[in-house]
Design a protein around this motif. Sequence first.
Motif, mmCIF file in Angstrom:
data_model
loop_
_atom_site.group_PDB
_atom_site.id
_atom_site.type_symbol
_atom_site.label_atom_id
_atom_site.label_comp_id
_atom_site.label_asym_id
_atom_site.label_seq_id
_atom_site.Cartn_x
_atom_site.Cartn_y
_atom_site.Cartn_z
ATOM 1 N N ILE A 168 -55.867 64.146 -55.664
ATOM 2 C CA ILE A 168 -56.118 65.329 -56.508
ATOM 3 C C ILE A 168 -55.776 66.649 -55.830
ATOM 4 C CG2 ILE A 168 -57.839 66.581 -57.851
ATOM 5 C CD1 ILE A 168 -57.195 63.856 -59.006
ATOM 6 N N ASN A 169 -56.419 66.958 -54.720
ATOM 7 C CA ASN A 169 -56.335 68.290 -54.114
ATOM 8 C C ASN A 169 -55.250 68.368 -53.052
ATOM 9 O OD1 ASN A 169 -58.876 69.553 -55.373
ATOM 10 N ND2 ASN A 169 -59.661 67.664 -54.474
ATOM 11 N N ILE A 170 -54.266 69.213 -53.271
ATOM 12 C CA ILE A 170 -53.172 69.335 -52.312
ATOM 13 C C ILE A 170 -53.683 69.819 -50.962
ATOM 14 C CG2 ILE A 170 -51.045 70.603 -51.771
ATOM 15 C CD1 ILE A 170 -50.409 70.517 -54.772
ATOM 16 N N GLU A 171 -54.571 70.784 -50.987
ATOM 17 C CA GLU A 171 -55.153 71.291 -49.743
ATOM 18 C C GLU A 171 -56.565 71.772 -50.026
ATOM 19 O OE1 GLU A 171 -53.973 74.246 -46.029
ATOM 20 O OE2 GLU A 171 -52.845 74.332 -47.904
ATOM 21 N N LEU A 172 -57.484 71.473 -49.117
ATOM 22 C CA LEU A 172 -58.875 71.878 -49.259
ATOM 23 C C LEU A 172 -59.310 72.693 -48.048
ATOM 24 C CD1 LEU A 172 -60.452 68.543 -50.566
ATOM 25 C CD2 LEU A 172 -60.278 70.675 -51.855
ATOM 26 N N ASP A 173 -60.259 73.596 -48.274
ATOM 27 C CA ASP A 173 -60.863 74.296 -47.147
ATOM 28 C C ASP A 173 -61.951 73.408 -46.545
ATOM 29 O OD1 ASP A 173 -62.981 74.436 -48.949
ATOM 30 O OD2 ASP A 173 -62.777 76.600 -49.292
ATOM 31 N N ALA A 174 -62.624 73.906 -45.530
ATOM 32 C CA ALA A 174 -63.638 73.104 -44.833
ATOM 33 C C ALA A 174 -64.752 72.666 -45.779
ATOM 34 C CB ALA A 174 -64.210 73.895 -43.663
ATOM 35 N N GLU A 175 -65.174 73.554 -46.666
ATOM 36 C CA GLU A 175 -66.240 73.212 -47.616
ATOM 37 C C GLU A 175 -65.792 72.094 -48.557
ATOM 38 O OE1 GLU A 175 -69.098 75.422 -50.959
ATOM 39 O OE2 GLU A 175 -67.397 76.481 -50.077
ATOM 40 N N GLY A 176 -64.540 72.194 -49.015
ATOM 41 C CA GLY A 176 -64.018 71.159 -49.903
ATOM 42 C C GLY A 176 -63.927 69.811 -49.223
ATOM 43 N N LEU A 177 -63.458 69.787 -47.988
ATOM 44 C CA LEU A 177 -63.372 68.535 -47.241
ATOM 45 C C LEU A 177 -64.755 67.922 -47.022
ATOM 46 C CD1 LEU A 177 -60.723 69.286 -44.451
ATOM 47 C CD2 LEU A 177 -60.482 67.690 -46.363
ATOM 48 N N ASP A 211 -55.663 75.782 -35.892
ATOM 49 C CA ASP A 211 -56.547 76.107 -37.012
ATOM 50 C C ASP A 211 -56.807 74.899 -37.912
ATOM 51 O OD1 ASP A 211 -56.690 78.700 -36.139
ATOM 52 O OD2 ASP A 211 -55.288 79.517 -37.634
ATOM 53 N N LEU A 212 -55.815 74.011 -38.055
ATOM 54 C CA LEU A 212 -56.001 72.835 -38.908
ATOM 55 C C LEU A 212 -57.037 71.880 -38.316
ATOM 56 C CD1 LEU A 212 -52.311 72.072 -39.975
ATOM 57 C CD2 LEU A 212 -54.123 73.123 -41.361
ATOM 58 N N ALA A 213 -57.045 71.740 -37.011
ATOM 59 C CA ALA A 213 -58.055 70.902 -36.358
ATOM 60 C C ALA A 213 -59.429 71.567 -36.422
ATOM 61 C CB ALA A 213 -57.657 70.641 -34.907
ATOM 62 N N THR A 214 -59.445 72.885 -36.265
ATOM 63 C CA THR A 214 -60.711 73.628 -36.359
ATOM 64 C C THR A 214 -61.321 73.489 -37.744
ATOM 65 O OG1 THR A 214 -59.913 75.226 -34.721
ATOM 66 C CG2 THR A 214 -61.771 75.905 -36.101
ATOM 67 N N LYS A 215 -60.479 73.482 -38.771
ATOM 68 C CA LYS A 215 -60.981 73.321 -40.144
ATOM 69 C C LYS A 215 -61.702 71.990 -40.310
ATOM 70 C CE LYS A 215 -58.147 72.316 -43.581
ATOM 71 N NZ LYS A 215 -57.179 72.428 -44.689
ATOM 72 N N VAL A 216 -61.149 70.924 -39.748
ATOM 73 C CA VAL A 216 -61.784 69.611 -39.853
ATOM 74 C C VAL A 216 -63.092 69.586 -39.071
ATOM 75 C CG1 VAL A 216 -61.506 67.143 -39.390
ATOM 76 C CG2 VAL A 216 -59.569 68.473 -40.238
ATOM 77 N N GLU A 217 -63.102 70.243 -37.922
ATOM 78 C CA GLU A 217 -64.336 70.350 -37.129
ATOM 79 C C GLU A 217 -65.424 71.066 -37.929
ATOM 80 O OE1 GLU A 217 -65.858 72.221 -32.847
ATOM 81 O OE2 GLU A 217 -63.834 72.627 -33.586
ATOM 82 N N GLY A 234 -66.231 63.872 -36.539
ATOM 83 C CA GLY A 234 -64.905 64.458 -36.562
ATOM 84 C C GLY A 234 -64.858 65.631 -35.596
ATOM 85 N N GLU A 235 -63.701 66.189 -35.295
ATOM 86 C CA GLU A 235 -62.465 65.639 -35.840
ATOM 87 C C GLU A 235 -62.018 64.443 -34.992
ATOM 88 O OE1 GLU A 235 -60.684 68.340 -32.632
ATOM 89 O OE2 GLU A 235 -62.580 68.029 -33.623
ATOM 90 N N LEU A 236 -61.424 63.439 -35.690
ATOM 91 C CA LEU A 236 -61.009 62.210 -35.033
ATOM 92 C C LEU A 236 -59.576 61.854 -35.428
ATOM 93 C CD1 LEU A 236 -64.145 59.938 -35.674
ATOM 94 C CD2 LEU A 236 -63.537 61.033 -33.507
#
Length: 323
Positions: A168-177, A211-217, A234-236
């Motif tokens: 569904i979601n092409i890209e999500l922010d940290a809250e969405g993930l 920043d992409l790894a920080t978002k998952v963290e 995470g992140e893993l």
Amino acid sequence: MELMESLKAQIEGKNVRIVLPEGKEPRILEAASRLHKEGILVPVLVGSVDAIKAVAAEKNIDIEGVEIVDPANYDEFDAMVDSFVERRKGKATVEDAKKKLLDENYFGTMLTYMGKVDGMVSGAVHSTGDTVRPALQIIKTKPGVSRTSGAFVMMKDDTRYIFGDCAINIELDAEGLAGVAVESAKTAKMFGIDPKVAMLSFSTKGSAKHDLATKVEEATKLAHELDPELELDGELQFDAAIVESVGSQKAPGSKVAGHANVFIFPSLEAGNIGYKIAQRLGGFEALGPILQGLNKPITDLSRGCNAEDVYKLSIITACQSVM
């Protein structure tokens, strides 16, 4: 088969009603016939009675006794129109509603919203947008869930995993993930999986700085706040999440690393590629996508689905309705 039997047991005797809006599609008719004969749930087809019966006769599919609802001759159509106008809160006139509700997906979604059925399965001949758009406008997401998401159950022999969001979601922010993680854990439980959730990245515990790894963290922290009891880490990297020896080396002390069974991908491209690699190279059956986070269950079929997929996803949708 063991999985499907356990899912059937969850809905046995509960008279769950599932609407299948694409009533003239042979794959839908074949699945509806099987579901009706087995008495697992009550399939409800949408469309012209004569047109549906003509297709069934042409394809030699027995739909005797299967319920068919024709939007053009629906006794409660006016009440449905009023309910739709109220739900859209000024975004649709009565005339708009009458036109929209002749569309089988909007009609099926409104049957679900009004409680006439317990869930909907569509998408055999419609795009994901055609199925999801009415759901987001009418059913909407649960309180505290900002986005719906799509998970796949990945099955091979006795192994089961959950992959999300892959649809569904092409890209999500940290809250969405974080929201996807919590909802995917709920989906896992429906399939008898004790969820151990890995928030995937190209980095493990700060091994790469981006920043992409920080978002998952950050998503991992937010998911813990949403469900403090959930086993999630995470992140893993994927190898750290799935291989015990790698997990113990890269993320020592983690209860999830090396033992994960629910995998949250950082973007749709990663999730879509990941589940298809597992399916095509790894020999896993990919069951889904299962839409998560809605107030009532709506399932989006792949246009490449077969009757067996429709059958299985109808049962899964019924299970979602009784969770």
